[in-house]
Design an enzyme around this catalytic site. Structure first.
Site, PDB file in Angstrom:
ATOM      1  N   GLY A 245     -32.354 -79.788  56.697  1.00 57.12           N
ATOM      2  CA  GLY A 245     -31.773 -80.727  55.742  1.00 57.12           C
ATOM      3  C   GLY A 245     -32.025 -80.454  54.281  1.00 57.12           C
ATOM      4  O   GLY A 245     -31.332 -81.023  53.431  1.00 57.12           O
ATOM      5  N   PRO A 284     -35.001 -75.536  59.213  1.00 59.50           N
ATOM      6  CA  PRO A 284     -34.113 -75.311  58.070  1.00 59.50           C
ATOM      7  C   PRO A 284     -33.030 -74.280  58.366  1.00 59.50           C
ATOM      8  O   PRO A 284     -33.268 -73.284  59.051  1.00 59.50           O
ATOM      9  CB  PRO A 284     -35.064 -74.781  56.990  1.00 59.50           C
ATOM     10  CG  PRO A 284     -36.180 -74.145  57.752  1.00 59.50           C
ATOM     11  CD  PRO A 284     -36.315 -74.904  59.048  1.00 59.50           C
ATOM     12  N   ARG A 286     -29.666 -74.067  55.869  1.00 54.93           N
ATOM     13  CA  ARG A 286     -29.134 -73.811  54.534  1.00 54.93           C
ATOM     14  C   ARG A 286     -30.194 -73.298  53.558  1.00 54.93           C
ATOM     15  O   ARG A 286     -29.975 -72.320  52.844  1.00 54.93           O
ATOM     16  CB  ARG A 286     -28.559 -75.126  54.003  1.00 54.93           C
ATOM     17  CG  ARG A 286     -27.789 -74.998  52.700  1.00 54.93           C
ATOM     18  CD  ARG A 286     -27.483 -76.388  52.126  1.00 54.93           C
ATOM     19  NE  ARG A 286     -26.943 -77.307  53.091  1.00 54.93           N
ATOM     20  CZ  ARG A 286     -25.647 -77.435  53.385  1.00 54.93           C
ATOM     21  NH1 ARG A 286     -24.752 -76.724  52.741  1.00 54.93           N
ATOM     22  NH2 ARG A 286     -25.253 -78.300  54.297  1.00 54.93           N
ATOM     23  N   ARG A 321     -16.099 -74.657  52.677  1.00 51.58           N
ATOM     24  CA  ARG A 321     -16.866 -75.813  52.208  1.00 51.58           C
ATOM     25  C   ARG A 321     -16.141 -76.620  51.108  1.00 51.58           C
ATOM     26  O   ARG A 321     -16.178 -77.847  51.145  1.00 51.58           O
ATOM     27  CB  ARG A 321     -18.268 -75.391  51.763  1.00 51.58           C
ATOM     28  CG  ARG A 321     -19.067 -74.730  52.909  1.00 51.58           C
ATOM     29  CD  ARG A 321     -20.552 -74.595  52.610  1.00 51.58           C
ATOM     30  NE  ARG A 321     -21.210 -75.869  52.552  1.00 51.58           N
ATOM     31  CZ  ARG A 321     -21.497 -76.534  51.454  1.00 51.58           C
ATOM     32  NH1 ARG A 321     -21.228 -75.988  50.269  1.00 51.58           N
ATOM     33  NH2 ARG A 321     -22.065 -77.701  51.494  1.00 51.58           N
ATOM     34  N   CYS A 353      -2.052 -70.754  52.356  1.00 51.39           N
ATOM     35  CA  CYS A 353      -0.893 -71.632  52.169  1.00 51.39           C
ATOM     36  C   CYS A 353      -1.308 -73.088  52.264  1.00 51.39           C
ATOM     37  O   CYS A 353      -0.865 -73.820  53.156  1.00 51.39           O
ATOM     38  CB  CYS A 353       0.153 -71.304  53.231  1.00 51.39           C
ATOM     39  SG  CYS A 353       0.656 -69.609  53.154  1.00 51.39           S
ATOM     40  N   GLU A 354      -2.182 -73.505  51.408  1.00 49.24           N
ATOM     41  CA  GLU A 354      -2.677 -74.887  51.329  1.00 49.24           C
ATOM     42  C   GLU A 354      -2.935 -75.171  49.862  1.00 49.24           C
ATOM     43  O   GLU A 354      -3.694 -74.436  49.216  1.00 49.24           O
ATOM     44  CB  GLU A 354      -4.042 -75.027  52.043  1.00 49.24           C
ATOM     45  CG  GLU A 354      -4.062 -74.721  53.501  1.00 49.24           C
ATOM     46  CD  GLU A 354      -3.686 -75.916  54.375  1.00 49.24           C
ATOM     47  OE1 GLU A 354      -3.726 -77.066  53.897  1.00 49.24           O
ATOM     48  OE2 GLU A 354      -3.332 -75.664  55.528  1.00 49.24           O
ATOM     49  N   TYR A 382     -23.309 -71.359  55.936  1.00 51.78           N
ATOM     50  CA  TYR A 382     -22.039 -71.961  56.353  1.00 51.78           C
ATOM     51  C   TYR A 382     -20.841 -71.310  55.642  1.00 51.78           C
ATOM     52  O   TYR A 382     -19.817 -71.954  55.417  1.00 51.78           O
ATOM     53  CB  TYR A 382     -22.064 -73.487  56.137  1.00 51.78           C
ATOM     54  CG  TYR A 382     -23.288 -74.141  56.772  1.00 51.78           C
ATOM     55  CD1 TYR A 382     -23.417 -74.193  58.155  1.00 51.78           C
ATOM     56  CD2 TYR A 382     -24.336 -74.661  56.001  1.00 51.78           C
ATOM     57  CE1 TYR A 382     -24.541 -74.766  58.752  1.00 51.78           C
ATOM     58  CE2 TYR A 382     -25.461 -75.236  56.591  1.00 51.78           C
ATOM     59  CZ  TYR A 382     -25.552 -75.286  57.963  1.00 51.78           C
ATOM     60  OH  TYR A 382     -26.656 -75.849  58.545  1.00 51.78           O
TER      61      TYR A 382
HETATM   62  C1  LIG Z   1     -29.946 -80.149  64.757  1.00 54.45           C
HETATM   63  C2  LIG Z   1     -29.875 -79.473  63.443  1.00 54.45           C
HETATM   64  N1  LIG Z   1     -30.960 -78.847  62.997  1.00 54.45           N
HETATM   65  C3  LIG Z   1     -30.950 -78.178  61.821  1.00 54.45           C
HETATM   66  C4  LIG Z   1     -29.829 -78.135  61.043  1.00 54.45           C
HETATM   67  C5  LIG Z   1     -29.900 -77.357  59.780  1.00 54.45           C
HETATM   68  O1  LIG Z   1     -29.704 -78.132  58.709  1.00 54.45           O
HETATM   69  P1  LIG Z   1     -29.747 -77.546  57.241  1.00 54.45           P
HETATM   70  O2  LIG Z   1     -28.819 -76.416  57.172  1.00 54.45           O
HETATM   71  O3  LIG Z   1     -29.331 -78.710  56.452  1.00 54.45           O
HETATM   72  O4  LIG Z   1     -31.172 -77.167  56.966  1.00 54.45           O
HETATM   73  C6  LIG Z   1     -28.678 -78.813  61.453  1.00 54.45           C
HETATM   74  C7  LIG Z   1     -27.478 -78.857  60.596  1.00 54.45           C
HETATM   75  O5  LIG Z   1     -27.397 -79.732  59.727  1.00 54.45           O
HETATM   76  C8  LIG Z   1     -28.701 -79.492  62.681  1.00 54.45           C
HETATM   77  O6  LIG Z   1     -27.629 -80.115  63.139  1.00 54.45           O
HETATM   78  N1  LIG Z   2     -21.335 -76.945  57.623  1.00 55.03           N
HETATM   79  C1  LIG Z   2     -22.060 -77.865  56.806  1.00 55.03           C
HETATM   80  C2  LIG Z   2     -23.424 -78.145  57.320  1.00 55.03           C
HETATM   81  C3  LIG Z   2     -23.410 -78.545  58.727  1.00 55.03           C
HETATM   82  C4  LIG Z   2     -24.716 -78.989  59.148  1.00 55.03           C
HETATM   83  C5  LIG Z   2     -24.923 -78.764  60.610  1.00 55.03           C
HETATM   84  N2  LIG Z   2     -25.508 -79.889  61.252  1.00 55.03           N
HETATM   85  C6  LIG Z   2     -22.080 -77.426  55.367  1.00 55.03           C
HETATM   86  O1  LIG Z   2     -21.576 -76.415  55.043  1.00 55.03           O
HETATM   87  O2  LIG Z   2     -22.590 -78.065  54.507  1.00 55.03           O
END
Ligand SMILES: Cc1ncc(COP(=O)(O)O)c(C=O)c1O
Ligand SMILES: N[C@@H](CCCC[NH3+])C(=O)O
Length: 423
Positions: A245, A284, A286, A321, A353-354, A382
């Protein structure tokens, strides 16, 4: 130079501007990279990911004895990234049979893999048990029933966690908020109590703990403590997974919490609410990989009407995104990086095409012209993960850069790849 100093929070660690005025990442000149590997492409500073992985591990080690850092591999699922993070001693979370396959190929021992998923298929559960995954994170009563049958059939005693939605949602975009009770993920608190009872009676599933993940791209940490308090109402377990998160900087002005503060918040809540004798997992995605990577595009067209539209050779097929979440990115030219943040305001338009396929809106670009190499930082998480073939666009390659050397770790798709599944 002031411009790139402002961008240092979004660029890969160790990025610089060389004597030619070109951006360098992983010691490689971005203009040379684009020439050698073509565009669009994802260029990854390998050491950036290693440094962040070590920061998570060190921050935990300084505060708690029994822990693991799980790479939430949905953020950047390619074998080279799995391999790198396995080398750094991380364990791994996968959310499908495909990610499990990649994680194993990337060198993760099955015992160090956690299988997630709100709609796991029987085939995926069988694949996971046959591979010997260490843990399955259960998400619904049907998931429990199905896994119990698979494990019992094979005579396996499978370690599991229960995913709980603690009724506390992290403050973020609604599409990536996951802790609220009305969620497709996990068990609400009342259902979690029933699931715990159910698992205590199981002969083939061994409940070791609880999991929560309350949302992604969180720029404030305040939701974690009430979420841990909610978990504490479910009893006492040896293992807790507090999810991922942590938010990252996508634009020059953003200041996400430091990894140390994020870990401090989670570990303080653990110690004060649940106790010190626990195994703690964090997950983690992201924050391990987003800022390691830049995408480089070539400018194909410039159009001036009410706005200035700078059309590039990629778009929502390599970065979904902006379309999904209205996400905002920086953009500048690779060969005049010091002029980032200056010039005429323009929209960077994708080639799809959007009308909504706009990668960056209203960004200052210095004298844009066809053939320019346009850089968007912070595309490691992502990006490749959600790439697609809309409009028959082959997905871009992933290039690892380190100490001035670059190597392809995912090749560019070809037109034949596009047709390969047609029968
Ligand atoms: C179960 C779970 N764990 C971990 C994550 C990784 O989250 P983040 O990329 O926000 O660290 C996610 C995606 O949000 C998730 O769904
Ligand atoms: N795909 C999303 C995050 C998804 C998180 C997965 N639980 C993004 O780019 O922000």
């Amino acid at each position: 130079m002031a411009a790139t100093q402002q961008l240092s929070n979004v660029l890969p660690l160790g990025s610089s501007i060389n004597d030619l005025g070109h951006l360098e990442i992983g010691g490689c000149d971005a203009v040379e990279l684009a020439r050698e590997f073509g565009t669009p492409a994802y260029f990854v500073a390998e050491d950036d990911i290693r440094t962040r992985a070590r920061a998570f591990v060190e921050a935990l080690r300084a505060r708690h004895d029994d822990f693991d850092v799980l790479f939430a591999s949905k953020a950047f699922p390619c074998t080279a990234v799995y391999r790198l993070l396995a080398e750094e001693g991380l364990v791994c979370d996968v959310a499908s049979g495909g990610e499990l396959h990649l994680a194993l190929r990337g060198g993760f021992d099955a015992s160090r893999i956690y299988l997630h998923g709100n709609a796991k298929s029987l085939a995926e559960l069988e694949q996971a048990i046959d591979a010997g995954v260490g843990h399955v994170v259960l998400d619904s009563f049907m998931d429990i029933d199905r896994l119990e049958r698979v494990a019992a059939d094979r005579g396996v005693h499978q370690a599991v966690l229960i995913r709980v939605t603690p009724g506390v949602a992290g403050r973020t975009h609604a599409k990536i908020s996951t802790g609220q009770a009305d969620s497709k993920f996990g068990f609400g608190l009342d259902d979690a109590r029933l699931a715990i009872e159910r698992l205590r009676r199981s002969n083939s599933l061994n409940l070791v703990g609880l999991h929560m993940h309350i949302g992604s791209q969180l720029l404030s940490l305040e939701a974690y403590r009430p979420a841990v308090e909610a978990l504490a109402t479910l009893g006492d377990f040896p293992t807790y997974n507090f999810g991922g998160g942590l938010g990252v900087a996508y634009t020059a002005g953003q200041q996400p919490p430091a990894i140390e503060d994020y870990i401090d918040t989670k570990i303080s809540a653990l110690h004060e609410i649940l106790g010190r004798d626990k195994r703690i997992l964090i997950e983690p995605g992201r924050s391990l990989v987003a800022n390691s990577t830049v995408t480089i595009y070539t400018v194909e067209t410039i159009k001036r009407n009410v706005s200035t539209w700078v059309g590039v050779d990629g778009g929502m097929s390599d970065n979904l995104r902006p379309m999904l979440y209205g996400s905002v990115y920086e953009a500048f030219f690779a060969d005049r990086a010091a002029l980032a943040g200056t010039g005429e305001r323009a929209h960077v338009a994708g080639k799809h095409c959007e009308s909504g396929d706009v990668i960056v809106r209203d960004v200052p670009l210095h004298e844009p012209k066809a053939g320019d190499l346009l850089v968007t930082p912070a595309t490691g998480a992502y990006g490749h993960a959600m790439a697609n073939n809309y409009n028959g666009i082959p997905r871009p390659p992933v290039i690892f850069c380190k100490d001035g050397d670059a190597r392809v770790v995912v090749r560019r798709e070809t037109y034949d790849d596009l047709a390969a599944r047609d029968v």
